[in-house]
Design a protein around this motif. Structure first.
Motif, PDB file in Angstrom:
ATOM      1  N   CYS A   1     -64.332 -28.157 -22.790  1.00 39.69           N
ATOM      2  CA  CYS A   1     -64.046 -28.646 -21.442  1.00 39.69           C
ATOM      3  C   CYS A   1     -63.440 -30.054 -21.487  1.00 39.69           C
ATOM      4  O   CYS A   1     -62.651 -30.423 -20.611  1.00 39.69           O
ATOM      5  CB  CYS A   1     -65.326 -28.660 -20.602  1.00 39.69           C
ATOM      6  SG  CYS A   1     -65.906 -27.018 -20.103  1.00 39.69           S
ATOM      7  N   GLN A   2     -63.808 -30.834 -22.509  1.00 41.46           N
ATOM      8  CA  GLN A   2     -63.283 -32.200 -22.635  1.00 41.46           C
ATOM      9  C   GLN A   2     -61.788 -32.205 -22.925  1.00 41.46           C
ATOM     10  O   GLN A   2     -61.117 -33.219 -22.738  1.00 41.46           O
ATOM     11  CB  GLN A   2     -64.021 -32.938 -23.762  1.00 41.46           C
ATOM     12  CG  GLN A   2     -65.524 -33.030 -23.598  1.00 41.46           C
ATOM     13  CD  GLN A   2     -65.937 -33.677 -22.291  1.00 41.46           C
ATOM     14  OE1 GLN A   2     -65.418 -34.724 -21.911  1.00 41.46           O
ATOM     15  NE2 GLN A   2     -66.855 -33.038 -21.592  1.00 41.46           N
ATOM     16  N   MET A   3     -61.253 -31.078 -23.396  1.00 42.17           N
ATOM     17  CA  MET A   3     -59.831 -31.003 -23.746  1.00 42.17           C
ATOM     18  C   MET A   3     -58.964 -30.537 -22.590  1.00 42.17           C
ATOM     19  O   MET A   3     -57.743 -30.614 -22.664  1.00 42.17           O
ATOM     20  CB  MET A   3     -59.647 -30.059 -24.939  1.00 42.17           C
ATOM     21  CG  MET A   3     -60.442 -30.468 -26.163  1.00 42.17           C
ATOM     22  SD  MET A   3     -60.420 -29.171 -27.418  1.00 42.17           S
ATOM     23  CE  MET A   3     -61.786 -29.695 -28.471  1.00 42.17           C
TER      24      MET A   3
ATOM     25  N   ARG B   1     -57.696 -16.849 -18.236  1.00 45.26           N
ATOM     26  CA  ARG B   1     -56.554 -16.679 -19.143  1.00 45.26           C
ATOM     27  C   ARG B   1     -55.976 -18.030 -19.547  1.00 45.26           C
ATOM     28  O   ARG B   1     -55.670 -18.274 -20.716  1.00 45.26           O
ATOM     29  CB  ARG B   1     -55.479 -15.833 -18.465  1.00 45.26           C
ATOM     30  CG  ARG B   1     -54.210 -15.641 -19.283  1.00 45.26           C
ATOM     31  CD  ARG B   1     -53.161 -14.906 -18.490  1.00 45.26           C
ATOM     32  NE  ARG B   1     -52.547 -15.751 -17.483  1.00 45.26           N
ATOM     33  CZ  ARG B   1     -51.453 -16.490 -17.693  1.00 45.26           C
ATOM     34  NH1 ARG B   1     -50.900 -16.521 -18.887  1.00 45.26           N
ATOM     35  NH2 ARG B   1     -50.926 -17.208 -16.724  1.00 45.26           N
ATOM     36  N   ASP B   2     -55.815 -18.928 -18.583  1.00 42.41           N
ATOM     37  CA  ASP B   2     -55.272 -20.259 -18.871  1.00 42.41           C
ATOM     38  C   ASP B   2     -56.147 -21.006 -19.867  1.00 42.41           C
ATOM     39  O   ASP B   2     -55.656 -21.599 -20.834  1.00 42.41           O
ATOM     40  CB  ASP B   2     -55.199 -21.095 -17.582  1.00 42.41           C
ATOM     41  CG  ASP B   2     -54.337 -20.474 -16.509  1.00 42.41           C
ATOM     42  OD1 ASP B   2     -53.470 -19.657 -16.839  1.00 42.41           O
ATOM     43  OD2 ASP B   2     -54.561 -20.805 -15.324  1.00 42.41           O
ATOM     44  N   PHE B   3     -57.450 -20.972 -19.607  1.00 41.94           N
ATOM     45  CA  PHE B   3     -58.396 -21.734 -20.416  1.00 41.94           C
ATOM     46  C   PHE B   3     -58.383 -21.265 -21.868  1.00 41.94           C
ATOM     47  O   PHE B   3     -58.325 -22.075 -22.794  1.00 41.94           O
ATOM     48  CB  PHE B   3     -59.804 -21.599 -19.832  1.00 41.94           C
ATOM     49  CG  PHE B   3     -60.870 -22.335 -20.586  1.00 41.94           C
ATOM     50  CD1 PHE B   3     -61.010 -23.710 -20.467  1.00 41.94           C
ATOM     51  CD2 PHE B   3     -61.769 -21.646 -21.405  1.00 41.94           C
ATOM     52  CE1 PHE B   3     -62.021 -24.394 -21.154  1.00 41.94           C
ATOM     53  CE2 PHE B   3     -62.770 -22.317 -22.096  1.00 41.94           C
ATOM     54  CZ  PHE B   3     -62.893 -23.698 -21.966  1.00 41.94           C
ATOM     55  N   PHE B   4     -58.421 -19.950 -22.090  1.00 44.42           N
ATOM     56  CA  PHE B   4     -58.485 -19.449 -23.460  1.00 44.42           C
ATOM     57  C   PHE B   4     -57.146 -19.573 -24.182  1.00 44.42           C
ATOM     58  O   PHE B   4     -57.108 -19.702 -25.411  1.00 44.42           O
ATOM     59  CB  PHE B   4     -59.017 -18.011 -23.478  1.00 44.42           C
ATOM     60  CG  PHE B   4     -60.510 -17.947 -23.306  1.00 44.42           C
ATOM     61  CD1 PHE B   4     -61.353 -18.292 -24.348  1.00 44.42           C
ATOM     62  CD2 PHE B   4     -61.081 -17.566 -22.097  1.00 44.42           C
ATOM     63  CE1 PHE B   4     -62.729 -18.251 -24.204  1.00 44.42           C
ATOM     64  CE2 PHE B   4     -62.454 -17.524 -21.943  1.00 44.42           C
ATOM     65  CZ  PHE B   4     -63.289 -17.871 -22.996  1.00 44.42           C
ATOM     66  N   TRP B   5     -56.042 -19.525 -23.434  1.00 45.10           N
ATOM     67  CA  TRP B   5     -54.753 -19.842 -24.080  1.00 45.10           C
ATOM     68  C   TRP B   5     -54.791 -21.259 -24.619  1.00 45.10           C
ATOM     69  O   TRP B   5     -54.368 -21.514 -25.752  1.00 45.10           O
ATOM     70  CB  TRP B   5     -53.586 -19.712 -23.093  1.00 45.10           C
ATOM     71  CG  TRP B   5     -52.370 -20.467 -23.599  1.00 45.10           C
ATOM     72  CD1 TRP B   5     -51.539 -20.081 -24.620  1.00 45.10           C
ATOM     73  CD2 TRP B   5     -51.892 -21.741 -23.161  1.00 45.10           C
ATOM     74  NE1 TRP B   5     -50.572 -21.052 -24.843  1.00 45.10           N
ATOM     75  CE2 TRP B   5     -50.770 -22.083 -23.953  1.00 45.10           C
ATOM     76  CE3 TRP B   5     -52.300 -22.641 -22.171  1.00 45.10           C
ATOM     77  CZ2 TRP B   5     -50.058 -23.276 -23.787  1.00 45.10           C
ATOM     78  CZ3 TRP B   5     -51.590 -23.815 -21.999  1.00 45.10           C
ATOM     79  CH2 TRP B   5     -50.482 -24.126 -22.798  1.00 45.10           C
TER      80      TRP B   5
END
Length: 283
Positions: free
Chosen positions: A193-195, A207-211
């Motif tokens: 989450c820090q990234m 989808r966005d997060f895991f990409w």
């Protein structure tokens, strides 16, 4: 497991991540050998379409001397690679191309194998990569997943349905990590989450997060993971002759600036520009 700190997840592939972000969750403090996100974001968008980037890459690889061995699994990434060579290389250049595959490859995409058989030699692929590299260069479809997205949410989709891909990542993503490791997963999720603020793309959905995780944390591991094989005799000499087709700054910039084009409304449309590229050639 005892060597990993409480914020590191002792589950593949998380123990092998090497962060390209400023925030680093890498438990082993590996040396970064690839482009940082900061370096990529600082570059101007080249404005090329996926097809243009792919054609350009195929032409670049034509400059490689010696025989060319292309690893073809029958999946979309390696099929894009073979399609690009068939589409852009003249016949005399294709004469030095050998496609490495097996019966599983053919079974996965029998229709495309007909194009291969008409245009290129084939050999049965095996794990002793160095034997091919002694004869020429090996071209792979590695890093295609990092350009397009991630298959990490598959288990969530299996359990909750395909719609979960488009749910807000804050509502769902943490459950994936907890299920991977109740002990280590929640802390690792907090690290990732820090990234999120470092992403040049607004991360809204699962989808966005895991990409973003795949693109920023796994690029280096995927680039070098062939070295994990115990079949090498002289990797220092021969590994540089491995060329990952998608390992270019052009592809990474396309990925950043065309995030909305990678998938449409269904999971079947995942890697849509690549599938479009293949269909355009094969009809």
């Amino acid at each position: 497991v005892g060597h990993l700190g409480p914020r590191a997840m002792p589950k593949y592939p998380f123990y092998s991540t090497v962060s390209r972000c400023k925030y680093n969750a890498d438990p082993f403090h590996n040396k970064l050998m690839v482009e940082t996100i900061e370096e990529l974001v600082a570059q101007d968008n080249h404005g090329m379409t996926f097809s243009q980037v792919t054609d350009k890459r195929a032409v670049e690889l034509m400059a490689l001397p010696e025989e060319i061995f292309v690893m073809w699994s029958g999946g979309i990434d390696s099929t894009i690679v073979v399609t690009a060579l068939l589409r852009n290389w003249p016949k005399q250049e294709l004469d030095r191309v050998t496609v490495l595959c097996n019966t599983d490859s053919i079974r996965e995409y029998p229709g495309f194998f007909k194009f291969i058989a008409k245009n290129c030699r084939t050999e049965v692929i095996h794990s002793r990569m160095e034997e091919f590299l002694q004869r020429g260069y090996v071209v792979t479809g590695e890093l295609g997943d990092q350009v397009f997205g991630s298959d990490m949410p598959t288990e969530l989709m299996r359990r909750l349905g395909e719609h979960v891909l488009w749910e807000p990542w804050q509502d769902v993503a943490h459950e994936f990590f907890y299920r991977m490791s109740p002990e280590h997963g929640p802390a690792m999720y907090e690290d990732y989450c820090q990234m999120v603020p470092e992403s040049p793309v607004e991360l809204i959905t699962v989808r966005d997060f895991f990409w973003w995780i795949n693109f920023t944390q796994k690029w280096q591991h995927i680039k070098y993971r062939l070295l994990m094989s115990d079949t090498w005799n002289d990797p220092k000499k021969y590994f540089p002759k491995v060329k990952h087709f998608f390992d270019t700054v052009d592809y990474q910039l396309w990925s950043i600036h065309n995030h909305d084009k990678k998938i449409k409304g269904t999971l079947a449309s995942y890697k849509y520009p690549g599938k479009e590229y293949v269909v355009e050639y094969t009809k």
